[in-house]
Enzyme design. Structure first.
Site, PDB file in Angstrom:
ATOM      1  N   ILE A   1       0.782  -1.222   0.062  1.00  0.00           N
ATOM      2  CA  ILE A   1      -0.051  -0.002  -0.105  1.00  0.00           C
ATOM      3  C   ILE A   1       0.932   1.231  -0.076  1.00  0.00           C
ATOM      4  CG2 ILE A   1      -0.262   0.002   2.513  1.00  0.00           C
ATOM      5  CD1 ILE A   1      -3.216   0.590   0.410  1.00  0.00           C
TER       6      ILE A   1
ATOM      7  N   GLY B   1       1.624  -3.617  11.107  1.00  0.00           N
ATOM      8  CA  GLY B   1       0.930  -3.698   9.812  1.00  0.00           C
ATOM      9  C   GLY B   1       0.847  -2.535   9.115  1.00  0.00           C
ATOM     10  N   VAL B   2      -0.233  -2.315   8.287  1.00  0.00           N
ATOM     11  CA  VAL B   2      -0.234  -1.153   7.291  1.00  0.00           C
ATOM     12  C   VAL B   2       0.207   0.141   7.862  1.00  0.00           C
ATOM     13  CG1 VAL B   2      -1.897   0.054   6.132  1.00  0.00           C
ATOM     14  CG2 VAL B   2      -1.976  -2.245   5.788  1.00  0.00           C
ATOM     15  N   ASP B   3      -0.575   0.434   9.130  1.00  0.00           N
ATOM     16  CA  ASP B   3      -0.257   1.608  10.020  1.00  0.00           C
ATOM     17  C   ASP B   3       1.219   1.917  10.079  1.00  0.00           C
ATOM     18  OD1 ASP B   3      -0.956   3.821  11.274  1.00  0.00           O
ATOM     19  OD2 ASP B   3      -1.473   2.720  13.122  1.00  0.00           O
TER      20      ASP B   3
ATOM     21  N   GLY C   1      -5.955  -8.019   9.345  1.00  0.00           N
ATOM     22  CA  GLY C   1      -4.540  -8.482   9.981  1.00  0.00           C
ATOM     23  C   GLY C   1      -4.873  -8.568  11.519  1.00  0.00           C
ATOM     24  N   VAL C   2      -4.137  -7.696  12.483  1.00  0.00           N
ATOM     25  CA  VAL C   2      -4.032  -7.505  13.734  1.00  0.00           C
ATOM     26  C   VAL C   2      -5.708  -7.645  14.282  1.00  0.00           C
ATOM     27  CG1 VAL C   2      -3.829  -6.244  15.753  1.00  0.00           C
ATOM     28  CG2 VAL C   2      -2.179  -6.078  14.065  1.00  0.00           C
TER      29      VAL C   2
HETATM   30  N1  AR6 Z   1       0.531  -3.379   2.104  1.00  0.00           N
HETATM   31  C1  AR6 Z   1      -0.406  -3.934   1.876  1.00  0.00           C
HETATM   32  N2  AR6 Z   1      -1.141  -4.502   2.834  1.00  0.00           N
HETATM   33  C2  AR6 Z   1      -0.546  -4.648   4.075  1.00  0.00           C
HETATM   34  C3  AR6 Z   1       0.671  -4.290   4.067  1.00  0.00           C
HETATM   35  C4  AR6 Z   1       0.928  -3.497   3.252  1.00  0.00           C
HETATM   36  N3  AR6 Z   1       2.551  -2.703   3.405  1.00  0.00           N
HETATM   37  N4  AR6 Z   1       0.883  -4.686   5.580  1.00  0.00           N
HETATM   38  C5  AR6 Z   1       0.126  -5.594   6.025  1.00  0.00           C
HETATM   39  N5  AR6 Z   1      -0.892  -5.651   4.891  1.00  0.00           N
HETATM   40  P1  AR6 Z   1      -3.192  -4.624   9.711  1.00  0.00           P
HETATM   41  P2  AR6 Z   1      -5.949  -4.259  10.690  1.00  0.00           P
HETATM   42  C6  AR6 Z   1      -2.172  -6.335   5.191  1.00  0.00           C
HETATM   43  O1  AR6 Z   1      -3.101  -5.576  10.783  1.00  0.00           O
HETATM   44  O2  AR6 Z   1      -6.283  -5.663  10.676  1.00  0.00           O
HETATM   45  C7  AR6 Z   1      -2.052  -1.936  13.501  1.00  0.00           C
HETATM   46  O3  AR6 Z   1      -1.283  -1.877  14.681  1.00  0.00           O
HETATM   47  C8  AR6 Z   1      -2.078  -7.477   6.015  1.00  0.00           C
HETATM   48  O4  AR6 Z   1      -1.565  -8.682   5.548  1.00  0.00           O
HETATM   49  O5  AR6 Z   1      -2.459  -3.700   9.228  1.00  0.00           O
HETATM   50  O6  AR6 Z   1      -7.077  -3.214  10.490  1.00  0.00           O
HETATM   51  C9  AR6 Z   1      -3.080  -0.559  13.639  1.00  0.00           C
HETATM   52  O7  AR6 Z   1      -2.351   0.230  14.351  1.00  0.00           O
HETATM   53  C10 AR6 Z   1      -3.627  -7.667   6.393  1.00  0.00           C
HETATM   54  O8  AR6 Z   1      -4.448  -8.497   5.523  1.00  0.00           O
HETATM   55  O9  AR6 Z   1      -4.791  -3.859   9.772  1.00  0.00           O
HETATM   56  C11 AR6 Z   1      -4.208  -1.185  14.437  1.00  0.00           C
HETATM   57  O10 AR6 Z   1      -3.854  -1.267  15.835  1.00  0.00           O
HETATM   58  C12 AR6 Z   1      -4.167  -6.110   6.082  1.00  0.00           C
HETATM   59  O11 AR6 Z   1      -3.288  -5.499   5.528  1.00  0.00           O
HETATM   60  C13 AR6 Z   1      -4.246  -2.610  13.894  1.00  0.00           C
HETATM   61  O12 AR6 Z   1      -3.091  -3.071  13.237  1.00  0.00           O
HETATM   62  C14 AR6 Z   1      -4.627  -5.449   7.384  1.00  0.00           C
HETATM   63  O13 AR6 Z   1      -3.956  -5.957   8.374  1.00  0.00           O
HETATM   64  C15 AR6 Z   1      -5.290  -2.529  12.755  1.00  0.00           C
HETATM   65  O14 AR6 Z   1      -5.405  -3.941  12.393  1.00  0.00           O
END
Ligand code: AR6
Length: 177
Positions: free
Chosen positions: A11, A32-34, A126-127
């Site tokens: 992303i 993760g994304v954040d 994700g998380v």
């Molecule tokens: N690009 C695209 N997709 C990604 C990337 C990336 N760079 N990194 C991870 N994913 P998550 P949530 C996917 O955990 O479940 C954070 O700590 C990953 O495989 O990022 O909404 C925040 O601060 C998964 O399928 O988001 C919150 O506390 C998806 O993106 C919490 O996590 C979302 O995973 C939010 O959790």
């Protein structure tokens, strides 16, 4: 007609007007994304998030809502931060509505800024543990409904980490296309 496309990738590498961040209510970063967005986008994003916490969102950004900041050094103009729901089977309906709201509100905020292209991650998968296939159904339906309200959007891109997630979103888009 707004194009809705699934792509496999990162992303933070998307050249779009607005990138959606799967944030948490604190707006102060996470994994993760954040984590990736703040790492690659640099400190300007966090500075604006802190300012939002000091002003409009003193108690944090509620689940299902969205707010924009600069995209810092990302190849985008804005980051739209939204807070997905944690998956909890006993509160499925209410939380599924919040996941749909994340998509609707993110597109509303992006369109109000003048964005034409928007990239979403798979919010909550994700998380926050939302099962991918169900999250894809909810996300795709919510985006299809929302773009009808914002015909100025040219493209909404789902950016998926890995071939499995990409296949799931492509399937959900094909089913409803
Ligand atoms: N690009 C695209 N997709 C990604 C990337 C990336 N760079 N990194 C991870 N994913 P998550 P949530 C996917 O955990 O479940 C954070 O700590 C990953 O495989 O990022 O909404 C925040 O601060 C998964 O399928 O988001 C919150 O506390 C998806 O993106 C919490 O996590 C979302 O995973 C939010 O959790």
């Amino acid at each position: 007609m707004t194009r809705i496309t699934p792509v496999e990738g990162d992303i933070t590498a998307q050249e779009v007007d607005a990138v959606v961040n799967a944030a948490n209510s604190s707006l102060l970063g996470g994994g993760g994304v954040d984590g990736a967005i703040h790492r690659r986008g640099g400190p300007e994003i966090l500075a604006e998030c802190r300012a939002l916490r000091a002003s409009k969102y003193g108690r944090g950004l509620p689940v299902g809502q969205a707010v924009a900041t600069t995209a810092g050094r990302l190849p985008a103009r804005w980051v739209v931060h939204t807070v997905g729901p944690v998956h909890l089977p006993e509160e499925y309906e209410a939380r599924a509505a919040l996941l749909a709201s994340c998509h609707r509100e993110s597109l509303r905020v992006a369109a109000a800024l003048g964005a034409r292209t928007v990239a979403f991650p798979a919010i909550s998968t994700g998380v926050y543990r939302w099962p991918l296939a169900d999250a894809a159904q909810i996300a795709v339906r919510a985006v299809r409904e929302a773009v009808a309200e914002h015909p100025e959007l040219v493209e909404v891109r789902f950016v998926l980490f890995g071939p499995e997630a990409h296949g799931v979103f492509r399937g959900a888009l094909d089913e409803t296309g």
